[in-house]
Design a protein around this motif. Structure first.
Motif, PDB file in Angstrom:
ATOM      1  N   ASP A 183      -5.782  -7.285   7.827  1.00 27.86           N
ATOM      2  CA  ASP A 183      -6.455  -7.610   6.571  1.00 27.86           C
ATOM      3  C   ASP A 183      -7.825  -8.237   6.784  1.00 27.86           C
ATOM      4  O   ASP A 183      -8.670  -8.207   5.887  1.00 27.86           O
ATOM      5  N   ALA A 184      -8.047  -8.822   7.961  1.00 22.92           N
ATOM      6  CA  ALA A 184      -9.319  -9.515   8.221  1.00 22.92           C
ATOM      7  C   ALA A 184     -10.512  -8.575   8.130  1.00 22.92           C
ATOM      8  O   ALA A 184     -11.617  -8.987   7.786  1.00 22.92           O
ATOM      9  N   GLN A 185     -10.343  -7.311   8.480  1.00 19.61           N
ATOM     10  CA  GLN A 185     -11.368  -6.266   8.388  1.00 19.61           C
ATOM     11  C   GLN A 185     -12.514  -6.408   9.387  1.00 19.61           C
ATOM     12  O   GLN A 185     -13.263  -5.463   9.590  1.00 19.61           O
ATOM     13  N   ASP A 186     -12.691  -7.569   9.997  1.00 23.23           N
ATOM     14  CA  ASP A 186     -13.724  -7.698  11.024  1.00 23.23           C
ATOM     15  C   ASP A 186     -13.107  -7.817  12.410  1.00 23.23           C
ATOM     16  O   ASP A 186     -13.791  -8.135  13.378  1.00 23.23           O
ATOM     17  N   LEU A 187     -11.809  -7.546  12.491  1.00 25.67           N
ATOM     18  CA  LEU A 187     -11.097  -7.557  13.764  1.00 25.67           C
ATOM     19  C   LEU A 187     -10.364  -6.242  13.935  1.00 25.67           C
ATOM     20  O   LEU A 187      -9.992  -5.588  12.951  1.00 25.67           O
ATOM     21  N   TYR A 188     -10.160  -5.871  15.182  1.00 25.81           N
ATOM     22  CA  TYR A 188      -9.432  -4.645  15.490  1.00 25.81           C
ATOM     23  C   TYR A 188      -8.067  -5.042  16.033  1.00 25.81           C
ATOM     24  O   TYR A 188      -7.958  -5.550  17.149  1.00 25.81           O
ATOM     25  N   VAL A 189      -7.018  -4.857  15.239  1.00 28.34           N
ATOM     26  CA  VAL A 189      -5.694  -5.350  15.613  1.00 28.34           C
ATOM     27  C   VAL A 189      -5.215  -4.755  16.929  1.00 28.34           C
ATOM     28  O   VAL A 189      -4.462  -5.392  17.681  1.00 28.34           O
ATOM     29  N   GLY A 190      -5.690  -3.542  17.268  1.00 27.18           N
ATOM     30  CA  GLY A 190      -5.287  -2.916  18.519  1.00 27.18           C
ATOM     31  C   GLY A 190      -5.786  -3.643  19.747  1.00 27.18           C
ATOM     32  O   GLY A 190      -5.314  -3.391  20.856  1.00 27.18           O
ATOM     33  N   VAL A 238       1.345 -12.230  11.443  1.00 25.97           N
ATOM     34  CA  VAL A 238       0.088 -12.391  12.184  1.00 25.97           C
ATOM     35  C   VAL A 238      -0.622 -11.048  12.300  1.00 25.97           C
ATOM     36  O   VAL A 238      -1.828 -10.931  12.038  1.00 25.97           O
ATOM     37  N   LYS A 239       0.102 -10.015  12.683  1.00 26.68           N
ATOM     38  CA  LYS A 239      -0.513  -8.692  12.831  1.00 26.68           C
ATOM     39  C   LYS A 239      -1.069  -8.189  11.503  1.00 26.68           C
ATOM     40  O   LYS A 239      -2.171  -7.624  11.449  1.00 26.68           O
ATOM     41  N   ALA A 240      -0.309  -8.399  10.428  1.00 28.57           N
ATOM     42  CA  ALA A 240      -0.779  -7.965   9.116  1.00 28.57           C
ATOM     43  C   ALA A 240      -2.056  -8.704   8.720  1.00 28.57           C
ATOM     44  O   ALA A 240      -2.987  -8.114   8.152  1.00 28.57           O
ATOM     45  N   SER A 295      14.772 -13.868  14.890  1.00 25.43           N
ATOM     46  CA  SER A 295      14.375 -13.098  13.708  1.00 25.43           C
ATOM     47  C   SER A 295      13.195 -13.757  13.011  1.00 25.43           C
ATOM     48  O   SER A 295      12.276 -13.085  12.537  1.00 25.43           O
ATOM     49  N   SER A 296      13.224 -15.093  12.954  1.00 23.52           N
ATOM     50  CA  SER A 296      12.106 -15.829  12.353  1.00 23.52           C
ATOM     51  C   SER A 296      10.830 -15.594  13.143  1.00 23.52           C
ATOM     52  O   SER A 296       9.747 -15.395  12.563  1.00 23.52           O
ATOM     53  N   ASP A 297      10.932 -15.578  14.464  1.00 24.93           N
ATOM     54  CA  ASP A 297       9.758 -15.321  15.313  1.00 24.93           C
ATOM     55  C   ASP A 297       9.215 -13.919  15.091  1.00 24.93           C
ATOM     56  O   ASP A 297       8.003 -13.702  15.064  1.00 24.93           O
ATOM     57  N   THR A 298      10.125 -12.960  14.947  1.00 22.84           N
ATOM     58  CA  THR A 298       9.699 -11.580  14.704  1.00 22.84           C
ATOM     59  C   THR A 298       8.950 -11.474  13.386  1.00 22.84           C
ATOM     60  O   THR A 298       7.938 -10.764  13.282  1.00 22.84           O
ATOM     61  N   LEU A 299       9.416 -12.203  12.378  1.00 20.71           N
ATOM     62  CA  LEU A 299       8.740 -12.209  11.078  1.00 20.71           C
ATOM     63  C   LEU A 299       7.338 -12.799  11.204  1.00 20.71           C
ATOM     64  O   LEU A 299       6.377 -12.263  10.653  1.00 20.71           O
ATOM     65  N   VAL A 300       7.212 -13.890  11.947  1.00 24.32           N
ATOM     66  CA  VAL A 300       5.897 -14.514  12.146  1.00 24.32           C
ATOM     67  C   VAL A 300       4.954 -13.542  12.847  1.00 24.32           C
ATOM     68  O   VAL A 300       3.789 -13.398  12.462  1.00 24.32           O
ATOM     69  N   THR A 301       5.444 -12.860  13.877  1.00 21.18           N
ATOM     70  CA  THR A 301       4.615 -11.880  14.590  1.00 21.18           C
ATOM     71  C   THR A 301       4.107 -10.808  13.631  1.00 21.18           C
ATOM     72  O   THR A 301       2.917 -10.440  13.658  1.00 21.18           O
ATOM     73  N   GLY A 302       4.987 -10.318  12.765  1.00 20.63           N
ATOM     74  CA  GLY A 302       4.586  -9.309  11.788  1.00 20.63           C
ATOM     75  C   GLY A 302       3.518  -9.819  10.839  1.00 20.63           C
ATOM     76  O   GLY A 302       2.564  -9.104  10.509  1.00 20.63           O
ATOM     77  N   ALA A 328      10.544  -6.773   9.117  1.00 23.28           N
ATOM     78  CA  ALA A 328      11.524  -5.866   9.712  1.00 23.28           C
ATOM     79  C   ALA A 328      10.934  -5.391  11.009  1.00 23.28           C
ATOM     80  O   ALA A 328       9.734  -5.409  11.176  1.00 23.28           O
ATOM     81  N   VAL A 329      11.807  -4.907  11.908  1.00 23.58           N
ATOM     82  CA  VAL A 329      11.304  -4.405  13.181  1.00 23.58           C
ATOM     83  C   VAL A 329      10.377  -3.232  12.941  1.00 23.58           C
ATOM     84  O   VAL A 329       9.358  -3.071  13.595  1.00 23.58           O
ATOM     85  N   VAL A 330      10.719  -2.399  11.960  1.00 27.03           N
ATOM     86  CA  VAL A 330       9.884  -1.236  11.656  1.00 27.03           C
ATOM     87  C   VAL A 330       8.500  -1.675  11.235  1.00 27.03           C
ATOM     88  O   VAL A 330       7.490  -1.138  11.670  1.00 27.03           O
ATOM     89  N   ALA A 331       8.449  -2.705  10.375  1.00 24.15           N
ATOM     90  CA  ALA A 331       7.146  -3.185   9.918  1.00 24.15           C
ATOM     91  C   ALA A 331       6.342  -3.728  11.071  1.00 24.15           C
ATOM     92  O   ALA A 331       5.148  -3.483  11.189  1.00 24.15           O
ATOM     93  N   ALA A 332       6.991  -4.452  11.937  1.00 25.06           N
ATOM     94  CA  ALA A 332       6.282  -5.034  13.074  1.00 25.06           C
ATOM     95  C   ALA A 332       5.739  -3.958  13.983  1.00 25.06           C
ATOM     96  O   ALA A 332       4.609  -4.019  14.449  1.00 25.06           O
ATOM     97  N   SER A 333       6.542  -2.935  14.261  1.00 23.34           N
ATOM     98  CA  SER A 333       6.087  -1.889  15.163  1.00 23.34           C
ATOM     99  C   SER A 333       4.991  -1.053  14.529  1.00 23.34           C
ATOM    100  O   SER A 333       4.074  -0.602  15.201  1.00 23.34           O
ATOM    101  N   ALA A 334       5.065  -0.873  13.203  1.00 25.15           N
ATOM    102  CA  ALA A 334       4.030  -0.094  12.532  1.00 25.15           C
ATOM    103  C   ALA A 334       2.686  -0.784  12.599  1.00 25.15           C
ATOM    104  O   ALA A 334       1.647  -0.147  12.639  1.00 25.15           O
ATOM    105  N   LEU A 335       2.702  -2.109  12.646  1.00 22.42           N
ATOM    106  CA  LEU A 335       1.460  -2.862  12.642  1.00 22.42           C
ATOM    107  C   LEU A 335       0.801  -2.945  13.998  1.00 22.42           C
ATOM    108  O   LEU A 335      -0.284  -3.477  14.132  1.00 22.42           O
TER     109      LEU A 335
END
Length: 209
Positions: free
Chosen positions: A137-144, A131-133, A122-129, A11-18
């Protein structure tokens, strides 16, 4: 001189939250929030926001509804994605961006084809979400530290990162379902530069080892 490397919702909300950062609000407190987790200077962040606004307006003037053009600016390096009707239009878009103040480079990934559908976007937006998630989860990377853009299954990774971060993020992204290709548009920095930019306490624990 820094090296730029180019290799070929839910969802757009999920993507923006990430995204792990607040919106940039010129003249407001939100800038300070972003500065604390962004490796760009405050001035560069404002420049990138301004470039995107100006470029978006220019694309609408040039093409109207005949094209679908996305503009992403990071550290004044501009990524063009989307679809335009002709090769001439693709070059026209790049030339127009090159004339915008503070733009120091353009990566033109526009496709010469019909405009993508809502379903494709919409499919691209889902993929972006996803990737960010996965970066979280990797824990050794800073998503920001990363900006993620997906267009027709191709994932573009942008940011100021070390070689280790670049390789790790690429490895993770390639394993995600729906990703057809990964393109890196990174400004590579050294580990020493990273330590100066990001205090140890602000880095992921796994990355300090």
């Amino acid at each position: 001189m820094k090296r730029f490397v180019l290799s070929a919702l839910s969802a757009v909300v999920a993507a923006s939250a990430l995204t792990a950062c607040a919106p940039l609000v010129i003249g407001g407190a939100a800038v300070g929030v972003m500065v604390s987790i962004d490796r760009r200077t405050p001035g560069t962040q404002v420049d990138d926001e301004t470039i995107e606004l100006k470029a978006g307006a220019r694309m609408r003037e040039l093409f109207g509804e005949r094209a679908h053009v996305n503009i992403t600016s990071f550290n004044r390096q501009v990524l063009l994605t989307g679809e335009v009707p002709t090769e001439q239009a693709k070059q026209q878009a790049e030339q127009a961006l090159g004339r915008i103040e503070n733009v120091k480079g353009v990566v033109n990934e526009l496709g010469v084809m019909g405009v993508s559908t809502i379903g494709q976007r919409s499919s691209d937006t889902l993929v972006t979400g996803k990737v960010k998630a996965s970066l979280v989860d990797a824990q050794d990377l800073y998503v920001g530290a990363f900006k993620v853009v997906t267009e027709r299954g191709t994932v573009y990774l942008m940011g100021r990162v070390t070689q280790r971060e670049s390789d790790r993020a690429t490895q993770i992204t390639r394993t995600i379902s729906g990703v057809q290709r990964v393109v890196r548009i990174f400004e590579l920095i050294s580990e020493d530069e990273l330590r100066q930019l990001v205090p140890s306490q602000a880095r992921p624990a796994a990355a300090k080892q």
